[in-house]
Design a protein around this motif. Structure first.
Motif, PDB file in Angstrom:
ATOM      1  N   MET A 108       0.845  -1.195   0.000  1.00 36.43           N
ATOM      2  CA  MET A 108       0.000   0.000   0.000  1.00 36.43           C
ATOM      3  C   MET A 108       0.880   1.245   0.000  1.00 36.43           C
ATOM      4  SD  MET A 108      -2.709   0.884   2.934  1.00 36.43           S
ATOM      5  CE  MET A 108      -3.898  -0.378   2.635  1.00 36.43           C
ATOM      6  N   GLY A 109       0.523   2.238  -0.798  1.00 34.48           N
ATOM      7  CA  GLY A 109       1.270   3.490  -0.784  1.00 34.48           C
ATOM      8  C   GLY A 109       0.736   4.389   0.323  1.00 34.48           C
ATOM      9  N   LEU A 110       1.629   5.177   0.925  1.00 37.01           N
ATOM     10  CA  LEU A 110       1.188   6.138   1.947  1.00 37.01           C
ATOM     11  C   LEU A 110       1.518   7.534   1.448  1.00 37.01           C
ATOM     12  CD1 LEU A 110       2.348   4.522   5.328  1.00 37.01           C
ATOM     13  CD2 LEU A 110       0.110   4.396   4.234  1.00 37.01           C
ATOM     14  N   ASP A 111       0.570   8.442   1.575  1.00 38.36           N
ATOM     15  CA  ASP A 111       0.725   9.766   1.007  1.00 38.36           C
ATOM     16  C   ASP A 111       0.275  10.810   2.027  1.00 38.36           C
ATOM     17  OD1 ASP A 111       1.105  11.015  -1.809  1.00 38.36           O
ATOM     18  OD2 ASP A 111      -0.656  12.020  -0.962  1.00 38.36           O
ATOM     19  N   GLN A 112       1.160  11.774   2.315  1.00 42.48           N
ATOM     20  CA  GLN A 112       0.821  12.785   3.323  1.00 42.48           C
ATOM     21  C   GLN A 112       0.215  14.014   2.660  1.00 42.48           C
ATOM     22  OE1 GLN A 112       1.963  15.962   3.801  1.00 42.48           O
ATOM     23  NE2 GLN A 112       1.651  16.407   5.959  1.00 42.48           N
ATOM     24  N   GLY A 113      -0.794  14.604   3.297  1.00 39.96           N
ATOM     25  CA  GLY A 113      -1.373  15.866   2.827  1.00 39.96           C
ATOM     26  C   GLY A 113      -1.431  16.858   3.977  1.00 39.96           C
ATOM     27  N   SER A 114      -1.079  18.134   3.697  1.00 41.17           N
ATOM     28  CA  SER A 114      -1.081  19.174   4.736  1.00 41.17           C
ATOM     29  C   SER A 114      -2.287  20.082   4.581  1.00 41.17           C
ATOM     30  CB  SER A 114       0.170  20.050   4.611  1.00 41.17           C
ATOM     31  OG  SER A 114       1.318  19.276   4.723  1.00 41.17           O
ATOM     32  N   MET A 115      -2.752  20.614   5.711  1.00 43.23           N
ATOM     33  CA  MET A 115      -3.870  21.554   5.697  1.00 43.23           C
ATOM     34  C   MET A 115      -3.628  22.668   6.713  1.00 43.23           C
ATOM     35  SD  MET A 115      -6.467  18.450   5.404  1.00 43.23           S
ATOM     36  CE  MET A 115      -5.132  17.575   6.131  1.00 43.23           C
ATOM     37  N   PRO A 163       5.092  11.562  -0.520  1.00 41.07           N
ATOM     38  CA  PRO A 163       5.145  10.227   0.075  1.00 41.07           C
ATOM     39  C   PRO A 163       5.331  10.327   1.587  1.00 41.07           C
ATOM     40  CG  PRO A 163       6.673  10.421  -1.764  1.00 41.07           C
ATOM     41  CD  PRO A 163       6.165  11.799  -1.493  1.00 41.07           C
ATOM     42  N   ALA A 164       4.617   9.496   2.342  1.00 36.22           N
ATOM     43  CA  ALA A 164       4.765   9.484   3.803  1.00 36.22           C
ATOM     44  C   ALA A 164       5.574   8.262   4.195  1.00 36.22           C
ATOM     45  CB  ALA A 164       3.392   9.436   4.460  1.00 36.22           C
ATOM     46  N   SER A 165       6.420   8.422   5.223  1.00 39.59           N
ATOM     47  CA  SER A 165       7.272   7.301   5.624  1.00 39.59           C
ATOM     48  C   SER A 165       6.544   6.349   6.568  1.00 39.59           C
ATOM     49  CB  SER A 165       8.543   7.831   6.289  1.00 39.59           C
ATOM     50  OG  SER A 165       8.176   8.656   7.368  1.00 39.59           O
ATOM     51  N   SER A 166       5.475   6.816   7.221  1.00 38.50           N
ATOM     52  CA  SER A 166       4.722   5.969   8.149  1.00 38.50           C
ATOM     53  C   SER A 166       3.336   6.584   8.345  1.00 38.50           C
ATOM     54  CB  SER A 166       5.447   5.894   9.498  1.00 38.50           C
ATOM     55  OG  SER A 166       5.180   7.072  10.234  1.00 38.50           O
ATOM     56  N   ARG A 216      -2.856   9.412   3.710  1.00 37.60           N
ATOM     57  CA  ARG A 216      -3.794   8.628   2.902  1.00 37.60           C
ATOM     58  C   ARG A 216      -3.184   7.276   2.580  1.00 37.60           C
ATOM     59  NH1 ARG A 216      -2.649  13.455   0.075  1.00 37.60           N
ATOM     60  NH2 ARG A 216      -4.389  14.910   0.046  1.00 37.60           N
ATOM     61  N   PRO A 217      -3.941   6.201   2.787  1.00 37.77           N
ATOM     62  CA  PRO A 217      -3.485   4.917   2.259  1.00 37.77           C
ATOM     63  C   PRO A 217      -4.005   4.825   0.829  1.00 37.77           C
ATOM     64  CG  PRO A 217      -5.416   4.613   3.647  1.00 37.77           C
ATOM     65  CD  PRO A 217      -5.204   6.085   3.532  1.00 37.77           C
ATOM     66  N   ALA A 276      -2.715   7.993  -8.028  1.00 43.64           N
ATOM     67  CA  ALA A 276      -3.397   6.814  -7.484  1.00 43.64           C
ATOM     68  C   ALA A 276      -4.896   7.066  -7.389  1.00 43.64           C
ATOM     69  CB  ALA A 276      -2.845   6.501  -6.095  1.00 43.64           C
ATOM     70  N   SER A 277      -5.686   5.991  -7.581  1.00 38.35           N
ATOM     71  CA  SER A 277      -7.138   6.128  -7.517  1.00 38.35           C
ATOM     72  C   SER A 277      -7.581   6.428  -6.091  1.00 38.35           C
ATOM     73  CB  SER A 277      -7.786   4.827  -7.984  1.00 38.35           C
ATOM     74  OG  SER A 277      -9.159   4.858  -7.677  1.00 38.35           O
ATOM     75  N   ARG A 278      -8.657   7.239  -5.950  1.00 36.87           N
ATOM     76  CA  ARG A 278      -9.240   7.510  -4.630  1.00 36.87           C
ATOM     77  C   ARG A 278     -10.385   6.544  -4.381  1.00 36.87           C
ATOM     78  NH1 ARG A 278      -4.612  10.340  -4.581  1.00 36.87           N
ATOM     79  NH2 ARG A 278      -4.748  12.312  -3.473  1.00 36.87           N
ATOM     80  N   SER A 279     -10.510   5.516  -5.249  1.00 32.48           N
ATOM     81  CA  SER A 279     -11.537   4.520  -5.031  1.00 32.48           C
ATOM     82  C   SER A 279     -11.052   3.529  -3.959  1.00 32.48           C
ATOM     83  CB  SER A 279     -11.848   3.800  -6.341  1.00 32.48           C
ATOM     84  OG  SER A 279     -13.018   3.029  -6.173  1.00 32.48           O
ATOM     85  N   PHE A 280     -11.824   2.471  -3.725  1.00 32.81           N
ATOM     86  CA  PHE A 280     -11.464   1.569  -2.635  1.00 32.81           C
ATOM     87  C   PHE A 280     -11.584   0.119  -3.083  1.00 32.81           C
ATOM     88  CE2 PHE A 280     -15.669  -0.047  -1.679  1.00 32.81           C
ATOM     89  CZ  PHE A 280     -16.499   0.936  -2.200  1.00 32.81           C
ATOM     90  N   ALA A 281     -11.049  -0.785  -2.265  1.00 39.37           N
ATOM     91  CA  ALA A 281     -11.156  -2.213  -2.570  1.00 39.37           C
ATOM     92  C   ALA A 281     -11.282  -2.990  -1.277  1.00 39.37           C
ATOM     93  CB  ALA A 281      -9.911  -2.667  -3.319  1.00 39.37           C
ATOM     94  N   VAL A 282     -11.951  -4.147  -1.367  1.00 40.76           N
ATOM     95  CA  VAL A 282     -12.017  -5.062  -0.228  1.00 40.76           C
ATOM     96  C   VAL A 282     -11.098  -6.235  -0.565  1.00 40.76           C
ATOM     97  CG1 VAL A 282     -13.507  -6.480   1.222  1.00 40.76           C
ATOM     98  CG2 VAL A 282     -14.411  -4.373   0.201  1.00 40.76           C
ATOM     99  N   LEU A 283     -10.131  -6.498   0.305  1.00 44.50           N
ATOM    100  CA  LEU A 283      -9.110  -7.497   0.005  1.00 44.50           C
ATOM    101  C   LEU A 283      -9.227  -8.679   0.962  1.00 44.50           C
ATOM    102  CD1 LEU A 283      -6.234  -4.845   0.018  1.00 44.50           C
ATOM    103  CD2 LEU A 283      -7.444  -5.647  -2.003  1.00 44.50           C
ATOM    104  N   ARG A 284      -8.920  -9.859   0.428  1.00 39.30           N
ATOM    105  CA  ARG A 284      -8.918 -11.060   1.271  1.00 39.30           C
ATOM    106  C   ARG A 284      -7.707 -11.887   0.864  1.00 39.30           C
ATOM    107  NH1 ARG A 284     -14.134 -15.005   1.839  1.00 39.30           N
ATOM    108  NH2 ARG A 284     -13.455 -16.154   3.676  1.00 39.30           N
TER     109      ARG A 284
END
Ligand SMILES: Cc1cc2nc3c(=O)[nH]c(=O)nc-3n(C[C@H](O)[C@H](O)[C@H](O)COP(=O)(O)OP(=O)(O)OC[C@H]3O[C@@H](n4cnc5c(N)ncnc54)[C@H](O)[C@@H]3O)c2cc1C
Length: 507
Positions: A220-227, A266-269, A307-308, A317-325
């Motif tokens: 999973m990619g991690l992405d930081q956003g500031s506000m 990109p976020a490191s954690s 954001r994951p 990257a898409s802002r849509s979602f998925a259910v994973l198993r």
């Protein structure tokens, strides 16, 4: 405890899942390591997306947002402000983009209407007079804390167990199934176990860490956003820049302030949410091109969210979602990606899968069942109608006979704090703040923290010094970049707490 379903993570998605499953009759428990909204659900703009922002580049997200936008207005009107939204372009922006935007909105079901520059300025007087094109869409402003709390309350009302301040720490996997989940209850330091039939991982940016406890690798990619939180409301509508999604192109009116966002790196954690000086400068510069009144605005604080993102990070990257198993832990479902605006839909999809596994036939009811009964109307005092707007039907339990104000920046009544403290979830002053807004205004708790503390000591018997220091250092996090009047305010706050009250550490 033995439960049909364990939900891990109490952001919007987890709260939505536990409510959905409880309404279908499942026996479930949710564990959240912090307070609700500890993650991205508390670190976003509070924009109820119309879908316009994604229409050109991410049509499936746009469709999801458009549909959920109207659903949330129906089921949770008390936490939404129907501000409407504008997409405005400025000199230098691609003049053709407006046509693509309008076409894409129509194709994805996002209601859209072009305004002349004159009409746009009449609707939004703070807008730059340089505006070249402008569209109206049904964006809104949503209070994520109120939305998530309403889901938690309704889940409980339907039989679910929901515990905040409880961190999942480990799991036992046997034959490809998670058979035991360990957690630590930060309320009393005790550890506990859940033996679930099914587990739903809604840990957002922490989802890979939770999956790892079950021996599953999740990419999973991690992405930081500031506000930034700007003091006062500087626009009537949500104002977006009419261009491909980019840094610094949203301003959202929110309660007594305006939220300016956002950036992408990109976020490191999952905890990497710090805001840089460069990002603060960029956000102010870009937002004040759309709304020139922001040039001299007082920035109350800065904050960030992580954001994951599925398929890597960044704006692509898409802002849509998925259910994973994963077959490594076949009784664990992970839901990832998405938006606050689409939390209910995500919860519905994962709950559908959970019910198939558990053999529950009941259909999802969250798109039509309001989040709590409708609030009563008519014959209200100003205080009563204001509280009804803020809390919906829950306001009926607040004693409006006591009209003393405890937080003057946000006009929070003492009785709102008393009411919040009656909740079993509220352990810290920040928990009170998220539920009432006491301490969120420009003085950042200088005015109200002692009053709130006094009530907390009385009702919860907390250690006053430790509780206050914890709150002050929490507030300080968003003030590192304070300047101008906000810096003066912060120095005064420190002087009062350190110099007058002799509190060290975080104060
Ligand atoms: C900068 C930014 C701006 C955004 N703006 C908007 C916007 O304006 N509008 C919009 O619709 N969406 C917006 N989003 C997206 C939105 O915020 C998220 O999609 C949504 O909040 C995700 O909710 P969630 O419940 O899936 O995750 P989260 O809210 O992150 O919840 C995950 C939870 O899991 C908990 N957890 C983790 N590990 C454990 C553990 N071991 N034990 C127990 N609990 C655990 C965490 O404490 C956390 O509370 C934005 C996101 C970002 C980052």
């Amino acid at each position: 405890m033995r439960k049909e379903v364990l939900v891990i993570g109490g952001g919007a998605t987890g709260a939505g899942v536990v409510r959905d499953l409880a309404l279908r009759g499942a026996d479930c428990v949710l564990l959240e390591m912090g307070d609700y909204c500890h993650g991205a659900s508390g670190g976003n703009h509070g924009l109820l997306h119309s879908g316009g922002r994604y229409a050109v580049k991410d049509p499936s997200s746009a469709r999801e947002c458009a549909e959920e936008n109207s659903t949330l207005r129906r089921i949770a009107p008390f936490c939404i402000e129907d501000t409407g939204g504008l997409f405005a372009s400025l000199p230098g922006d691609d003049p053709e983009f407006g046509d693509r935007f309008e076409r894409a909105c129509r194709e994805t079901g996002v209601p859209v209407e072009e305004l002349s520059a004159q009409e746009a300025l009449a609707e939004e007087p703070g807008l730059s007079t340089d505006v070249t094109r402008c569209y109206r869409v049904p964006d809104g402003s949503v209070d994520p804390f109120a939305l998530v709390q309403a889901n938690v309350d309704d889940a409980r009302a339907n039989g679910a167990t929901v515990l905040n301040h409880c961190r999942v720490t480990g799991m036992e996997v046997d034959g490809g199934r998670v058979v035991r989940v360990d957690y630590v209850n930060n309320r009393n330091g005790e550890s506990g176990h859940v033996f679930p039939e099914l587990m739903v991982n809604t840990a957002g940016a922490w989802a890979p860490q939770v999956a790892k406890m079950a021996g599953v690798h999740l990419a999973m990619g991690l992405d930081q956003g500031s506000m930034l939180v700007a003091d006062g409301r500087h626009c009537r509508h949500v104002v977006n820049r009419l261009r491909p999604p980019s840094n610094g192109d949203i301003a959202v009116p929110n309660h007594t302030s305006t939220i300016l966002g956002t950036t992408s790196r990109p976020a490191s954690s999952p905890e990497d949410s710090g805001v840089s000086e460069a990002d603060q400068g960029l956000l102010l510069r870009e937002a004040s091109r759309m709304l020139p009144g922001l040039r001299t605005v007082r920035v109350i604080r800065s904050y960030g969210g992580v954001r994951p993102l599925l398929g890597g990070g960044g704006r692509e990257a898409s802002r849509s979602f998925a259910v994973l198993r994963d077959e490594g832990a076949e009784n664990m479902l992970t839901v990832s990606g998405g938006k606050l605006t689409t939390y209910r839909l995500m919860a519905e999809k994962v709950s559908d899968q959970a019910c198939r596994v558990l053999g529950i036939r009941a259909a999802c009811r969250t798109a039509s069942e309001p989040l709590g009964p409708p609030a009563e109307g008519g014959g209200m005092s100003i205080a009563e109608s204001r509280l009804t707007r803020k809390y919906g039907w829950r306001s009926r339990d607040i004693d409006t006979g006591d009209a003393r104000v405890i937080c003057s920046c946000e006009q929070v009544l003492r009785s709102e704090v008393v009411h919040a403290l009656g909740g079993e979830d509220v352990l810290t002053m920040a928990d009170v703040m998220r539920r009432t807004r006491a301490g969120m205004g420009y003085c950042q708790g200088m005015d109200c923290s002692l009053g709130v503390l006094e009530l907390m000591v009385r009702s919860k018997g907390v250690d006053p010094r430790q509780t206050l220091l914890e709150f002050l250092s929490e507030r300080e996090k968003g003030l590192e970049l304070a300047s101008g009047d906000q810096l003066r305010q912060e120095l005064l706050r420190r002087h009062v707490f350190q110099g007058v009250y002799r509190l060290g550490g975080g104060a």
